[in-house]
Design a protein around this motif. Structure first.
Motif, short mmCIF file in Angstrom:
data_model
loop_
_atom_site.label_atom_id
_atom_site.label_comp_id
_atom_site.label_asym_id
_atom_site.label_seq_id
_atom_site.Cartn_x
_atom_site.Cartn_y
_atom_site.Cartn_z
N THR A 74 4.17 15.53 66.00
CA THR A 74 3.74 15.55 67.40
C THR A 74 2.61 16.56 67.58
OG1 THR A 74 5.14 17.38 68.18
CG2 THR A 74 6.17 15.21 68.01
N HIS A 75 2.07 16.58 68.79
CA HIS A 75 1.06 17.58 69.14
C HIS A 75 1.69 18.82 69.76
CE1 HIS A 75 -2.36 15.09 68.12
NE2 HIS A 75 -1.84 14.08 68.81
N LEU A 76 3.02 18.93 69.73
CA LEU A 76 3.67 20.14 70.22
C LEU A 76 3.33 21.32 69.32
CD1 LEU A 76 7.28 18.82 70.98
CD2 LEU A 76 5.54 19.45 72.67
N PRO A 77 3.20 22.52 69.87
CA PRO A 77 2.99 23.69 69.01
C PRO A 77 4.28 24.03 68.27
CG PRO A 77 3.23 24.35 71.30
CD PRO A 77 3.17 22.86 71.30
N ALA A 78 4.14 24.62 67.10
CA ALA A 78 5.30 25.02 66.32
C ALA A 78 6.08 26.10 67.08
CB ALA A 78 4.87 25.54 64.95
N ASP A 79 7.36 26.24 66.72
CA ASP A 79 8.27 27.20 67.35
C ASP A 79 8.45 26.89 68.83
OD1 ASP A 79 10.04 29.25 67.57
OD2 ASP A 79 8.65 30.84 67.01
N THR A 80 8.74 25.61 69.09
CA THR A 80 8.95 25.12 70.45
C THR A 80 10.27 24.36 70.50
OG1 THR A 80 6.60 24.97 71.02
CG2 THR A 80 8.08 23.47 72.19
N ARG B 96 11.80 26.87 74.92
CA ARG B 96 10.93 27.74 74.13
C ARG B 96 9.58 27.04 73.96
NH1 ARG B 96 13.08 31.77 70.86
NH2 ARG B 96 11.66 32.73 69.37
N TRP B 97 8.51 27.84 74.01
CA TRP B 97 7.19 27.26 73.81
C TRP B 97 6.34 28.23 73.02
CZ3 TRP B 97 5.49 22.39 75.16
CH2 TRP B 97 4.12 22.14 74.99
N LYS B 98 5.94 27.80 71.84
CA LYS B 98 5.04 28.60 71.01
C LYS B 98 5.57 30.02 70.83
CE LYS B 98 0.06 28.66 70.29
NZ LYS B 98 -1.28 28.45 70.91
N SER B 99 6.83 30.10 70.41
CA SER B 99 7.52 31.36 70.08
C SER B 99 7.98 32.16 71.29
CB SER B 99 6.64 32.27 69.20
OG SER B 99 6.21 31.59 68.03
N GLN B 100 7.68 31.70 72.49
CA GLN B 100 8.10 32.42 73.69
C GLN B 100 9.34 31.78 74.29
OE1 GLN B 100 6.76 35.30 75.23
NE2 GLN B 100 8.67 35.09 76.40
N ASP B 101 10.40 32.59 74.48
CA ASP B 101 11.65 32.09 75.03
C ASP B 101 11.56 31.99 76.55
OD1 ASP B 101 14.37 31.46 75.43
OD2 ASP B 101 14.87 33.59 75.66
N TRP C 156 6.16 25.33 84.59
CA TRP C 156 5.53 25.65 83.31
C TRP C 156 5.62 24.48 82.34
CZ3 TRP C 156 2.05 28.96 82.15
CH2 TRP C 156 1.82 29.39 80.84
N ARG C 157 6.73 23.75 82.36
CA ARG C 157 6.90 22.54 81.55
C ARG C 157 5.78 21.55 81.82
NH1 ARG C 157 10.94 18.23 83.92
NH2 ARG C 157 9.18 18.32 85.38
N ASP C 158 5.51 21.30 83.10
CA ASP C 158 4.47 20.33 83.47
C ASP C 158 3.08 20.80 83.03
OD1 ASP C 158 6.53 18.94 84.57
OD2 ASP C 158 5.78 18.97 86.62
N VAL C 159 2.82 22.10 83.18
CA VAL C 159 1.53 22.66 82.78
C VAL C 159 1.31 22.48 81.28
CG1 VAL C 159 0.22 24.80 82.50
CG2 VAL C 159 1.37 24.32 84.67
N LYS C 160 2.30 22.81 80.48
CA LYS C 160 2.13 22.76 79.02
C LYS C 160 2.09 21.33 78.50
CE LYS C 160 1.42 26.03 77.57
NZ LYS C 160 0.17 26.82 77.74
N ILE C 161 2.89 20.44 79.05
CA ILE C 161 2.87 19.04 78.60
C ILE C 161 1.53 18.40 78.94
CG2 ILE C 161 3.90 16.76 78.92
CD1 ILE C 161 5.58 18.71 77.26
N ALA C 162 0.95 18.75 80.10
CA ALA C 162 -0.34 18.20 80.49
C ALA C 162 -1.46 18.63 79.55
CB ALA C 162 -0.67 18.61 81.92
N GLU C 163 -1.28 19.75 78.87
CA GLU C 163 -2.31 20.26 77.96
C GLU C 163 -2.28 19.59 76.59
OE1 GLU C 163 -1.54 24.42 77.78
OE2 GLU C 163 -2.49 24.86 79.72
N LEU C 164 -1.21 18.86 76.28
CA LEU C 164 -1.07 18.27 74.95
C LEU C 164 -2.10 17.16 74.74
CD1 LEU C 164 2.80 17.89 74.58
CD2 LEU C 164 1.35 19.64 73.55
N ALA C 165 -2.60 17.08 73.52
CA ALA C 165 -3.49 15.97 73.15
C ALA C 165 -2.69 14.67 73.16
CB ALA C 165 -4.09 16.22 71.77
#
Length: 321
Positions: free
Chosen positions: A142-148, A171-176, A188-197
């Motif tokens: 996937t295009h998800l960042p690791a440690d998510t 968790r997103w990119k090592s941040q709990d 925050w979920r919506d913001v980060k998912i919208a940024e995915l390729a």
């Protein structure tokens, strides 16, 4: 004497609302203690994503050597209690309009935990885990960042639409984010998912419908925070909980359509309500409530219709919630 004193005391209030408020206070105290303890103790203590790759590769062999110990990912998902639709206090919690968030429509499918454990050129390799036993369902790129880590629902027709619904972010990119309030987590979920390729869509034709080898279309489940607006409940949230929601899935160029888009109707399983100030906690939680579309028993009225009728009564009485 003890029995006489207890006999004269008023009965304990064990309503869902009272138990919920006690649990929220407990969670707030626990969250404060964790912040004060150098921020090094959290819900995922001991769950090393860096070592998950070895767990996936070794798989059942390591379990056999250890006597089939339970998976660390078992029962990690937060489960909602069915909303009490009868009894003292009415249908809705006392602070429903100001303190709660609606997530709807909750799509039908398989609840799962996505664990992005190993980076690759364009994202990460993800292990999809079952909600109860934590068993691996599949691995995917996937295009998800690791440690998510994401709480998701795998669409029941994912092989033809590629959809995986994102319910919550742990968790997103090592941040709990489990200690963050639900109102922030959903935003925050919506913001980060919208940024995915965007993933490369499969090809299709008039004689061959699209087929997805693995889910790759991440769709956040819609949420609503303005529940004091009775019209929002009556005209938007409840109707989409009944009918589901349509999602446009991009497809590779084909002769199926001019716009190369698959329009898919995601069937609804009901509405989830979350206390906006609540943290994410594993297992059953009083801080989330479920109003399903389907009755619990044959011959019973759907909980969603009971809920809708109560909202209609509030509207007819011209009172606020």
């Amino acid at each position: 004497m003890e029995r006489n004193r207890s006999f004269k005391m008023p009965p304990l209030d064990n309503s869902q609302n009272s138990r919920r408020m006690r649990r929220l206070e407990e969670q707030k105290r626990s969250r404060a203690m964790k912040v004060e303890s150098a921020r090094n103790v959290d819900i995922f203590a001991g769950l090393s994503l860096n070592s998950l790759n070895d767990m996936v590769i070794d798989g059942e062999n390591s379990h056999a050597e250890r006597g089939k110990r339970p998976s660390k990912w078992a029962n990690l998902a937060m489960y909602a209690e069915p909303l009490e639709l009868n009894g003292a206090g009415g249908v809705l919690p006392q602070d429903f309009a100001t303190a709660w968030i609606a997530v709807a429509p909750v799509p039908r499918g398989k609840r799962c935990i996505l664990v992005a454990y190993k980076a690759w050129a364009q994202g990460s390799i993800v292990s999809m885990r079952s909600r109860a036993k934590g068993n691996q369902i599949m691995t995917l790129r996937t295009h998800l960042p690791a440690d998510t880590i994401l709480d998701c629902i795998l669409d029941e027709q994912w092989e033809t639409n590629g959809i995986i619904h994102v319910l919550d972010i742990l968790r997103w990119k090592s941040q709990d984010y489990t200690q963050c309030e639900a109102s922030f987590r959903f935003w925050w979920r919506d913001v980060k998912i919208a940024e995915l390729a965007k993933a490369n869509p499969p090809a299709s034709s008039s004689s061959r419908p699209p087929h997805f080898s693995y889910p790759c279309n991440f769709q956040p489940v819609p949420y609503f925070s303005d529940l004091h607006d009775i019209n929002l409940l009556q005209n938007t949230i409840i109707p989409i909980a009944r009918s589901g929601i349509t999602v446009n899935v991009p497809l590779a160029p084909s002769d199926m359509s001019d716009d190369n888009v698959l329009v898919h109707n995601c069937q609804s399983d009901g509405i989830l309500f979350y206390v906006g100030e609540s943290s994410y906690e594993p297992g059953p939680s009083l801080l989330a409530a479920w109003v399903p579309v389907v009755p619990f028993n044959d011959g019973e009225e759907s909980p969603l219709e009971v809920f809708a009728r109560h909202v209609q009564e509030i509207t007819s009485a011209n009172v606020s919630i």
